[in-house]
Scaffold this motif. Structure first.
Motif, PDB file in Angstrom:
ATOM      1  N   ALA A  35       0.823  -1.215   0.000  1.00  0.00           N
ATOM      2  CA  ALA A  35       0.000   0.000   0.000  1.00  0.00           C
ATOM      3  C   ALA A  35       0.854   1.261   0.000  1.00  0.00           C
ATOM      4  O   ALA A  35       1.548   1.537  -0.953  1.00  0.00           O
ATOM      5  N   SER A  36       0.834   2.001   1.090  1.00  0.00           N
ATOM      6  CA  SER A  36       1.504   3.298   1.116  1.00  0.00           C
ATOM      7  C   SER A  36       2.891   3.242   1.753  1.00  0.00           C
ATOM      8  O   SER A  36       3.511   4.281   1.973  1.00  0.00           O
ATOM      9  N   SER A  37       3.384   2.074   2.082  1.00  0.00           N
ATOM     10  CA  SER A  37       4.696   1.953   2.723  1.00  0.00           C
ATOM     11  C   SER A  37       5.760   1.547   1.714  1.00  0.00           C
ATOM     12  O   SER A  37       5.502   0.709   0.853  1.00  0.00           O
ATOM     13  N   PRO A  38       6.955   2.101   1.863  1.00  0.00           N
ATOM     14  CA  PRO A  38       8.056   1.626   1.015  1.00  0.00           C
ATOM     15  C   PRO A  38       8.378   0.166   1.349  1.00  0.00           C
ATOM     16  O   PRO A  38       8.053  -0.322   2.424  1.00  0.00           O
ATOM     17  N   GLN A  39       9.022  -0.505   0.425  1.00  0.00           N
ATOM     18  CA  GLN A  39       9.389  -1.896   0.629  1.00  0.00           C
ATOM     19  C   GLN A  39      10.451  -2.021   1.716  1.00  0.00           C
ATOM     20  O   GLN A  39      11.146  -1.081   2.031  1.00  0.00           O
ATOM     21  N   ILE A  40      10.553  -3.230   2.261  1.00  0.00           N
ATOM     22  CA  ILE A  40      11.662  -3.506   3.168  1.00  0.00           C
ATOM     23  C   ILE A  40      12.869  -3.784   2.287  1.00  0.00           C
ATOM     24  O   ILE A  40      12.856  -4.684   1.450  1.00  0.00           O
ATOM     25  N   PHE A  41      13.897  -2.971   2.451  1.00  0.00           N
ATOM     26  CA  PHE A  41      15.117  -3.122   1.677  1.00  0.00           C
ATOM     27  C   PHE A  41      16.153  -3.790   2.569  1.00  0.00           C
ATOM     28  O   PHE A  41      16.330  -3.411   3.717  1.00  0.00           O
ATOM     29  N   THR A  42      16.822  -4.789   2.045  1.00  0.00           N
ATOM     30  CA  THR A  42      17.897  -5.461   2.766  1.00  0.00           C
ATOM     31  C   THR A  42      19.194  -5.171   2.021  1.00  0.00           C
ATOM     32  O   THR A  42      19.268  -5.370   0.808  1.00  0.00           O
ATOM     33  N   ILE A  43      20.195  -4.690   2.757  1.00  0.00           N
ATOM     34  CA  ILE A  43      21.507  -4.410   2.174  1.00  0.00           C
ATOM     35  C   ILE A  43      22.528  -5.227   2.950  1.00  0.00           C
ATOM     36  O   ILE A  43      22.605  -5.147   4.173  1.00  0.00           O
ATOM     37  N   ILE A  44      23.303  -6.029   2.213  1.00  0.00           N
ATOM     38  CA  ILE A  44      24.241  -6.960   2.839  1.00  0.00           C
ATOM     39  C   ILE A  44      25.650  -6.702   2.320  1.00  0.00           C
ATOM     40  O   ILE A  44      25.863  -6.573   1.118  1.00  0.00           O
ATOM     41  N   ASP A  45      26.593  -6.645   3.248  1.00  0.00           N
ATOM     42  CA  ASP A  45      28.013  -6.587   2.901  1.00  0.00           C
ATOM     43  C   ASP A  45      28.481  -8.035   2.800  1.00  0.00           C
ATOM     44  O   ASP A  45      28.622  -8.723   3.808  1.00  0.00           O
ATOM     45  N   ILE A  46      28.660  -8.513   1.584  1.00  0.00           N
ATOM     46  CA  ILE A  46      29.072  -9.900   1.351  1.00  0.00           C
ATOM     47  C   ILE A  46      30.584  -9.981   1.482  1.00  0.00           C
ATOM     48  O   ILE A  46      31.321  -9.768   0.539  1.00  0.00           O
ATOM     49  N   ASN A  47      31.014 -10.265   2.680  1.00  0.00           N
ATOM     50  CA  ASN A  47      32.427 -10.401   2.985  1.00  0.00           C
ATOM     51  C   ASN A  47      32.630 -11.846   3.411  1.00  0.00           C
ATOM     52  O   ASN A  47      31.977 -12.322   4.324  1.00  0.00           O
ATOM     53  N   GLU A  48      33.538 -12.539   2.760  1.00  0.00           N
ATOM     54  CA  GLU A  48      33.733 -13.971   2.988  1.00  0.00           C
ATOM     55  C   GLU A  48      33.984 -14.331   4.444  1.00  0.00           C
ATOM     56  O   GLU A  48      33.513 -15.336   4.933  1.00  0.00           O
ATOM     57  N   SER A  49      34.731 -13.519   5.153  1.00  0.00           N
ATOM     58  CA  SER A  49      35.078 -13.858   6.533  1.00  0.00           C
ATOM     59  C   SER A  49      34.107 -13.288   7.553  1.00  0.00           C
ATOM     60  O   SER A  49      34.038 -13.768   8.679  1.00  0.00           O
ATOM     61  N   ASN A  50      33.353 -12.255   7.175  1.00  0.00           N
ATOM     62  CA  ASN A  50      32.460 -11.622   8.141  1.00  0.00           C
ATOM     63  C   ASN A  50      31.286 -10.947   7.431  1.00  0.00           C
ATOM     64  O   ASN A  50      31.249  -9.728   7.326  1.00  0.00           O
ATOM     65  N   PRO A  51      30.309 -11.724   6.943  1.00  0.00           N
ATOM     66  CA  PRO A  51      29.165 -11.111   6.264  1.00  0.00           C
ATOM     67  C   PRO A  51      28.335 -10.294   7.251  1.00  0.00           C
ATOM     68  O   PRO A  51      28.148 -10.703   8.394  1.00  0.00           O
ATOM     69  N   ILE A  52      27.855  -9.142   6.807  1.00  0.00           N
ATOM     70  CA  ILE A  52      27.109  -8.254   7.696  1.00  0.00           C
ATOM     71  C   ILE A  52      25.862  -7.743   6.976  1.00  0.00           C
ATOM     72  O   ILE A  52      25.954  -7.248   5.851  1.00  0.00           O
ATOM     73  N   VAL A  53      24.725  -7.843   7.631  1.00  0.00           N
ATOM     74  CA  VAL A  53      23.516  -7.199   7.138  1.00  0.00           C
ATOM     75  C   VAL A  53      23.584  -5.766   7.661  1.00  0.00           C
ATOM     76  O   VAL A  53      23.487  -5.524   8.854  1.00  0.00           O
ATOM     77  N   VAL A  54      23.809  -4.817   6.757  1.00  0.00           N
ATOM     78  CA  VAL A  54      24.038  -3.434   7.185  1.00  0.00           C
ATOM     79  C   VAL A  54      22.749  -2.620   7.246  1.00  0.00           C
ATOM     80  O   VAL A  54      22.712  -1.579   7.896  1.00  0.00           O
TER      81      VAL A  54
ATOM     82  N   LYS B 266      15.231  -2.385   6.462  1.00  0.00           N
ATOM     83  CA  LYS B 266      14.162  -1.515   6.934  1.00  0.00           C
ATOM     84  C   LYS B 266      13.308  -1.039   5.769  1.00  0.00           C
ATOM     85  O   LYS B 266      13.693  -1.179   4.617  1.00  0.00           O
ATOM     86  N   ASN B 267      12.177  -0.470   6.091  1.00  0.00           N
ATOM     87  CA  ASN B 267      11.311   0.118   5.065  1.00  0.00           C
ATOM     88  C   ASN B 267      11.972   1.380   4.538  1.00  0.00           C
ATOM     89  O   ASN B 267      12.152   2.345   5.287  1.00  0.00           O
ATOM     90  N   ILE B 268      12.351   1.347   3.282  1.00  0.00           N
ATOM     91  CA  ILE B 268      12.958   2.522   2.660  1.00  0.00           C
ATOM     92  C   ILE B 268      12.846   2.385   1.143  1.00  0.00           C
ATOM     93  O   ILE B 268      12.951   1.290   0.608  1.00  0.00           O
ATOM     94  N   ASP B 269      12.601   3.484   0.495  1.00  0.00           N
ATOM     95  CA  ASP B 269      12.590   3.538  -0.958  1.00  0.00           C
ATOM     96  C   ASP B 269      13.896   4.205  -1.375  1.00  0.00           C
ATOM     97  O   ASP B 269      14.074   5.400  -1.159  1.00  0.00           O
ATOM     98  N   ILE B 270      14.836   3.424  -1.906  1.00  0.00           N
ATOM     99  CA  ILE B 270      16.134   3.961  -2.314  1.00  0.00           C
ATOM    100  C   ILE B 270      15.921   4.834  -3.550  1.00  0.00           C
ATOM    101  O   ILE B 270      15.475   4.353  -4.582  1.00  0.00           O
ATOM    102  N   VAL B 271      16.263   6.112  -3.422  1.00  0.00           N
ATOM    103  CA  VAL B 271      16.065   7.067  -4.502  1.00  0.00           C
ATOM    104  C   VAL B 271      17.324   7.201  -5.356  1.00  0.00           C
ATOM    105  O   VAL B 271      17.258   7.272  -6.574  1.00  0.00           O
ATOM    106  N   GLU B 272      18.487   7.202  -4.681  1.00  0.00           N
ATOM    107  CA  GLU B 272      19.729   7.391  -5.422  1.00  0.00           C
ATOM    108  C   GLU B 272      20.915   6.899  -4.592  1.00  0.00           C
ATOM    109  O   GLU B 272      20.873   6.888  -3.375  1.00  0.00           O
ATOM    110  N   ILE B 273      21.956   6.497  -5.290  1.00  0.00           N
ATOM    111  CA  ILE B 273      23.237   6.149  -4.670  1.00  0.00           C
ATOM    112  C   ILE B 273      24.253   7.047  -5.335  1.00  0.00           C
ATOM    113  O   ILE B 273      24.496   6.942  -6.541  1.00  0.00           O
ATOM    114  N   LYS B 274      24.827   7.954  -4.533  1.00  0.00           N
ATOM    115  CA  LYS B 274      25.659   9.000  -5.116  1.00  0.00           C
ATOM    116  C   LYS B 274      26.643   9.519  -4.064  1.00  0.00           C
ATOM    117  O   LYS B 274      26.337   9.575  -2.886  1.00  0.00           O
TER     118      LYS B 274
END
Length: 187
Positions: free
Chosen positions: A107-126, A129-137
């Motif tokens: 409905a009116s909520s942004p999607q749940i976005f999951t961002i993961i740092d894929i590091n072989e020795s120490n993976p981290i979900v950084v 949360k609900n967020i609409d990614i507008v730009e990466i800059k």
């Protein structure tokens, strides 16, 4: 913000990390797709496998993702169903890329976005949360891209004329990536 829930096991020199394991799943997963990509920059392709819960009827294209490195490191990520589309790797800096996974927007909520740092020795979900990614800059020209998004949408109540109306405030949020985590930039 670091949201991470991880189990770790090691057997016969194979390392397995598990994230977001939930009792909702009965263990019957059907393979959906595979992505081949060199995740650790060693010129050998690693594998990402996508699975769907056998009896899943709610939105979401896959509920389990397994990342398998050539080095016998394995990462298993579970999700309660709202992941859609294949994940994308986005460049944050010259030497860092993060895995972005879209969630289903309700409905009116942004999607749940999951961002993961894929590091072989120490993976981290950084971020998860609900967020609409507008730009990466790179806003501050420091060589690292910031992640800009909206956490809630504005609602408009009354139109006065063709160019003005009363709406709620929906600010942009800017996240900085440093030291293996995303932090909200409040400046």
């Amino acid at each position: 913000i670091i949201l991470s829930s991880c189990n770790y096991s090691e057997k016969n020199q194979e390392k397995t990390f598990e994230f977001f394991k939930n009792d909702i799943y009965k263990g019957d997963f059907i393979p959906q797709d595979t992505m081949l990509i060199d995740l650790n920059y060693n010129n050998i392709l690693d594998s990402i496998f996508f699975f769907k819960e056998k009896n899943w009827n709610d939105p979401g294209d896959f509920q389990k993702m397994v990342i398998s490195f050539d080095s016998k490191v394995k990462m298993v990520f579970y999700n309660t169903g709202d992941w859609i589309r294949k994940p994308e790797f986005k460049k944050i800096s010259e030497s860092k890329r993060l895995l972005f996974i879209d969630g289903y927007a309700y409905a009116s909520s942004p999607q749940i976005f999951t961002i993961i740092d894929i590091n072989e020795s120490n993976p981290i979900v950084v971020l998860k949360k609900n967020i609409d990614i507008v730009e990466i800059k790179d806003l501050n020209k420091d060589g690292t891209n910031e992640i800009i998004g909206i956490e809630n949408y504005s609602e408009c109540y009354k139109d006065f004329d063709s160019i003005s109306s009363i709406c709620t405030y929906a600010p942009f949020y800017v996240y900085d990536y440093a030291n293996d985590s995303l932090t909200l930039n409040e400046t």
